[in-house]
Write a protein that holds these residues in place. Structure first.
Motif, PDB file in Angstrom:
ATOM      1  N   CYS A   1      43.859  42.356  49.061  1.00 33.17           N
ATOM      2  CA  CYS A   1      42.483  41.842  48.980  1.00 33.17           C
ATOM      3  C   CYS A   1      42.281  41.060  47.687  1.00 33.17           C
ATOM      4  O   CYS A   1      41.618  40.027  47.683  1.00 33.17           O
ATOM      5  N   ARG A   2      42.836  41.547  46.602  1.00 35.63           N
ATOM      6  CA  ARG A   2      42.695  40.888  45.298  1.00 35.63           C
ATOM      7  C   ARG A   2      43.294  39.477  45.354  1.00 35.63           C
ATOM      8  O   ARG A   2      42.678  38.518  44.884  1.00 35.63           O
ATOM      9  N   ILE A   3      44.433  39.333  45.944  1.00 32.58           N
ATOM     10  CA  ILE A   3      45.076  38.018  46.046  1.00 32.58           C
ATOM     11  C   ILE A   3      44.283  37.105  46.976  1.00 32.58           C
ATOM     12  O   ILE A   3      44.078  35.929  46.674  1.00 32.58           O
TER      13      ILE A   3
ATOM     14  N   ALA B   1      41.287  35.813  45.146  1.00 33.75           N
ATOM     15  CA  ALA B   1      41.665  34.810  44.153  1.00 33.75           C
ATOM     16  C   ALA B   1      41.934  33.464  44.829  1.00 33.75           C
ATOM     17  O   ALA B   1      41.606  32.419  44.274  1.00 33.75           O
ATOM     18  N   LEU B   2      42.525  33.494  46.002  1.00 32.74           N
ATOM     19  CA  LEU B   2      42.809  32.252  46.718  1.00 32.74           C
ATOM     20  C   LEU B   2      41.541  31.584  47.244  1.00 32.74           C
ATOM     21  O   LEU B   2      41.474  30.365  47.349  1.00 32.74           O
TER      22      LEU B   2
END
Length: 45
Positions: A37-39, A42-43
């Protein structure tokens, strides 16, 4: 990738045109993943 048969299947798929041009081999299902989820957040930013 340590599986010679999987490497052969993927190589044959790429030689046939790869994504959008040739049907992906079933073995790819074993090598797909979803980013965390964090990535993904960020995208999106």
């Amino acid at each position: 990738m340590n599986d010679i048969e999987a490497s052969r299947d993927i190589t044959a798929w790429a030689e046939a045109g790869g994504p959008g041009l040739a049907e992906a081999p079933d073995i790819l299902d074993l090598y797909t993943f979803s980013p965390s989820c964090r990535i993904r957040q960020a995208l999106d930013n």
